[in-house]
Scaffold this motif. Structure first.
Motif, PDB file in Angstrom:
ATOM      1  N   ASP A 129       0.935  -1.127   0.038  1.00 28.87           N
ATOM      2  CA  ASP A 129       0.120   0.244   0.016  1.00 28.87           C
ATOM      3  C   ASP A 129       1.165   1.132   0.058  1.00 28.87           C
ATOM      4  N   LEU A 130       0.956   1.960  -1.101  1.00 27.08           N
ATOM      5  CA  LEU A 130       1.940   3.190  -1.358  1.00 27.08           C
ATOM      6  C   LEU A 130       1.325   4.242  -0.268  1.00 27.08           C
ATOM      7  N   ALA A 131       0.176   4.395  -0.330  1.00 29.64           N
ATOM      8  CA  ALA A 131      -0.490   5.264   0.425  1.00 29.64           C
ATOM      9  C   ALA A 131      -0.029   5.115   1.974  1.00 29.64           C
ATOM     10  N   GLU A 132       0.140   3.913   2.570  1.00 29.57           N
ATOM     11  CA  GLU A 132       0.489   3.833   3.894  1.00 29.57           C
ATOM     12  C   GLU A 132       2.052   4.158   4.127  1.00 29.57           C
ATOM     13  N   LEU A 133       2.733   3.896   2.912  1.00 28.93           N
ATOM     14  CA  LEU A 133       4.394   4.007   2.851  1.00 28.93           C
ATOM     15  C   LEU A 133       4.631   5.524   2.983  1.00 28.93           C
ATOM     16  N   VAL A 134       3.676   6.251   2.111  1.00 29.20           N
ATOM     17  CA  VAL A 134       3.891   7.862   1.984  1.00 29.20           C
ATOM     18  C   VAL A 134       3.492   8.364   3.218  1.00 29.20           C
ATOM     19  N   LYS A 135       2.558   7.910   3.950  1.00 27.10           N
ATOM     20  CA  LYS A 135       2.213   8.468   5.149  1.00 27.10           C
ATOM     21  C   LYS A 135       3.322   8.297   6.373  1.00 27.10           C
ATOM     22  N   ASN A 136       3.712   7.079   6.256  1.00 27.91           N
ATOM     23  CA  ASN A 136       4.827   6.859   7.382  1.00 27.91           C
ATOM     24  C   ASN A 136       5.957   7.773   7.020  1.00 27.91           C
ATOM     25  N   ILE A 137       6.506   7.987   5.746  1.00 25.64           N
ATOM     26  CA  ILE A 137       7.766   8.547   5.626  1.00 25.64           C
ATOM     27  C   ILE A 137       7.396  10.260   5.969  1.00 25.64           C
ATOM     28  N   GLY A 138       6.145  10.582   5.712  1.00 27.09           N
ATOM     29  CA  GLY A 138       5.727  12.130   6.120  1.00 27.09           C
ATOM     30  C   GLY A 138       5.734  12.340   7.436  1.00 27.09           C
ATOM     31  N   HIS A 139       5.221  10.991   8.421  1.00 26.08           N
ATOM     32  CA  HIS A 139       5.181  11.292   9.774  1.00 26.08           C
ATOM     33  C   HIS A 139       6.680  11.353  10.356  1.00 26.08           C
ATOM     34  N   GLU A 140       7.559  10.510   9.826  1.00 26.42           N
ATOM     35  CA  GLU A 140       9.218  10.481  10.349  1.00 26.42           C
ATOM     36  C   GLU A 140       9.763  11.899  10.032  1.00 26.42           C
ATOM     37  N   PHE A 141       9.382  12.458   8.754  1.00 26.87           N
ATOM     38  CA  PHE A 141       9.930  13.941   8.421  1.00 26.87           C
ATOM     39  C   PHE A 141       9.436  14.847   9.339  1.00 26.87           C
ATOM     40  N   ARG A 142       8.261  14.747   9.673  1.00 26.92           N
ATOM     41  CA  ARG A 142       7.227  15.803  10.578  1.00 26.92           C
ATOM     42  C   ARG A 142       8.232  15.710  12.074  1.00 26.92           C
ATOM     43  N   LYS A 143       8.425  14.589  12.374  1.00 24.23           N
ATOM     44  CA  LYS A 143       8.968  14.280  13.836  1.00 24.23           C
ATOM     45  C   LYS A 143      10.577  14.888  13.519  1.00 24.23           C
ATOM     46  N   GLU A 144      11.237  14.576  12.468  1.00 26.05           N
ATOM     47  CA  GLU A 144      12.712  15.140  12.532  1.00 26.05           C
ATOM     48  C   GLU A 144      12.664  16.595  12.263  1.00 26.05           C
ATOM     49  N   THR A 145      11.736  17.215  11.855  1.00 27.73           N
ATOM     50  CA  THR A 145      11.686  18.630  11.626  1.00 27.73           C
ATOM     51  C   THR A 145      10.994  19.496  12.556  1.00 27.73           C
ATOM     52  N   GLU A 146      10.448  18.631  13.474  1.00 29.02           N
ATOM     53  CA  GLU A 146       9.767  19.247  14.935  1.00 29.02           C
ATOM     54  C   GLU A 146      10.831  20.048  15.398  1.00 29.02           C
ATOM     55  N   GLY A 147      10.304  21.506  15.779  1.00 32.99           N
ATOM     56  CA  GLY A 147      10.922  22.542  16.598  1.00 32.99           C
ATOM     57  C   GLY A 147      11.679  23.497  15.393  1.00 32.99           C
ATOM     58  N   THR A 148      11.851  23.063  14.310  1.00 37.75           N
ATOM     59  CA  THR A 148      12.368  23.940  13.349  1.00 37.75           C
ATOM     60  C   THR A 148      11.357  24.957  12.600  1.00 37.75           C
ATOM     61  N   GLY A 149      11.630  25.665  11.696  1.00 35.47           N
ATOM     62  CA  GLY A 149      10.690  26.601  10.825  1.00 35.47           C
ATOM     63  C   GLY A 149      10.257  25.561   9.520  1.00 35.47           C
ATOM     64  N   ILE A 150      10.451  24.470   9.533  1.00 33.03           N
ATOM     65  CA  ILE A 150      10.157  23.524   8.344  1.00 33.03           C
ATOM     66  C   ILE A 150       8.649  22.901   8.659  1.00 33.03           C
ATOM     67  N   SER A 151       7.621  23.345   7.723  1.00 33.69           N
ATOM     68  CA  SER A 151       6.416  22.459   7.894  1.00 33.69           C
ATOM     69  C   SER A 151       6.330  21.571   6.842  1.00 33.69           C
ATOM     70  N   LEU A 152       5.711  20.348   7.137  1.00 37.50           N
ATOM     71  CA  LEU A 152       5.479  19.342   5.974  1.00 37.50           C
ATOM     72  C   LEU A 152       4.134  18.835   6.249  1.00 37.50           C
TER      73      LEU A 152
END
Length: 284
Positions: A129-152
Motif C-alpha cells: 500500500d503506497l498510501a501507507e508508505l507515504v504516510k509513514n515517511i511524512g510522519h518520520e520527517f515531521r518528527k525530524e523537523t519538529e521544532g524547526t521552521g520547516i512544516s511538512l
C-alpha cells in the motif's frame, strides 16, 4: 493600371482575388504544419531523454569500477588504523587515528551510495500500500523537523493504493527526495507531499518552496558526482539514487524548478499491481 503599373483586382476564372486564394492555401496546410512541428518537438524531447539516460548509464558503469577500485585500499587504510589504535596510548595519536577511521567510514558510505547508483540490487517486488508508505515517511520527517521552521504537509488518498514494487528500495528513493527538500529549505520553509493515481501511473509529488535550482544546473541534478551546494542546494547522491531506483522499477523521475520559487520532484510508477484484491497481500 494604376500609375502605369498593372494591378490585378479580380481573377475571373477562379472567382476569387489572388490574395484570398493564397490565404486559403495557407489555411489548408496550416493544421498539417502544426502537427509536424508538434511531432518534431516530441521527437526532440524523446531524443534528449534517451541521450541523458545513455549518459547516466555510461556514468553508472564508470562508477561501478571506480567504487570497486577505491573500496579495497580504503578497507586496508581503515583496518590498519584500527590495529594501531588498539595499542596506541598517546591521546593525540589516538584522536588522529580515530579521525582516520571515521573519515574512512564516511568514504565507504559514499562508495556504497555510488554502487547503489551504478549497480543496484535486483528489486524484490511485492504488492504494498503506497498510501501507507507515504504516510509513514511524512510522519518520520515531521518528527525530524519538529521544532524547526520547516512544516511538512501530505495529501494521501484515504483508500489503499496498491502497487507492486520493492518496498525497501522505494522507501530509500522517497526518503532521499524528502531529505533533499529538507536540506534545500535550511531553517524554514514548506514541503508538500502528494500521492495520486493518474491514468496508468501512480504519481508521487514532493514540492518545496526553497531557493530552487537554476536552469544551467537542472540537467545535472541526477548525476552522482554533481554537487548542488554551489547552486544553493545540497544534492549529493540522494537524487541520483532515487533516479536509479525509479528507473529500474520502470518509472520516471522528473524535476521542475524555478529559481526563487522552489522545486517539484515527481515520481511516476507504472500501475502494475494497483487495485488488486486485498486478499492477494495477505493469506487471510
Amino acid at each position: 493600371e494604376a500609375e502605369g503599373k498593372p494591378r490585378f483586382l479580380w481573377d475571373v476564372e477562379l472567382g476569387v482575388c489572388p490574395g484570398e486564394q493564397l490565404i486559403r492555401q495557407i489555411v489548408d496546410v496550416l493544421p498539417d504544419l502544426v502537427g509536424k512541428l508538434r511531432d518534431l518537438s516530441e521527437l526532440e524531447a524523446r531524443f534528449t531523454e534517451k541521450l541523458e539516460r545513455a549518459a547516466l548509464d555510461a556514468l553508472a558503469e564508470f562508477s561501478a569500477g571506480a567504487a570497486h577500485e577505491l573500496n579495497n585500499p580504503l578497507a586496508i587504510i581503515s583496518g590498519r588504523a584500527q590495529l594501531l589504535l588498539r595499542s596506541e596510548t598517546s591521546p593525540d595519536r589516538r584522536m588522529a587515528l580515530a579521525t582516520i577511521i571515521a573519515q574512512a567510514r564516511r568514504a565507504h558510505e559514499m562508495l556504497a551510495d555510488l554502487r547503489l547508483f551504478a549497480r543496484p540490487p535486483c528489486p524484490e517486488p511485492r504488492i504494498i500500500d503506497l498510501a501507507e508508505l507515504v504516510k509513514n515517511i511524512g510522519h518520520e520527517f515531521r518528527k525530524e523537523t519538529e521544532g524547526t521552521g520547516i512544516s511538512l504537509q501530505s495529501k494521501v488518498p484515504e483508500t489503499p493504493v496498491f502497487c507492486e514494487v520493492d518496498p525497501v528500495q522505494i522507501r530509500v528513493a522517497l526518503e532521499a527526495i524528502c531529505r533533499n527538500a529538507v536540506e534545500a529549505l535550511g531553517e524554514s520553509g514548506q514541503i508538500h507531499i502528494e500521492l495520486a493515481c493518474e491514468q496508468n501511473e501512480v504519481v508521487i509529488r514532493v514540492q518545496d518552496n526553497g531557493p530552487g535550482i537554476s536552469s544551467e544546473y537542472q540537467p545535472l541534478v541526477f548525476h552522482p558526482f554533481f554537487s548542488g551546494r554551489s547552486a544553493g542546494r545540497g544534492l549529493g547522491f540522494g537524487l541520483s539514487k532515487a533516479w536509479r531506483i525509479v528507473q529500474i522499477h520502470g518509472g520516471r523521475l522528473e524535476l521542475h524548478s524555478v529559481p526563487g520559487s522552489g522545486t517539484l520532484v515527481v515520481v511516476r510508477l507504472p500501475c502494475s499491481g494497483i487495485s488488486r484484491p486485498l486478499q492477494e497481500t495477505s493469506p487471510n
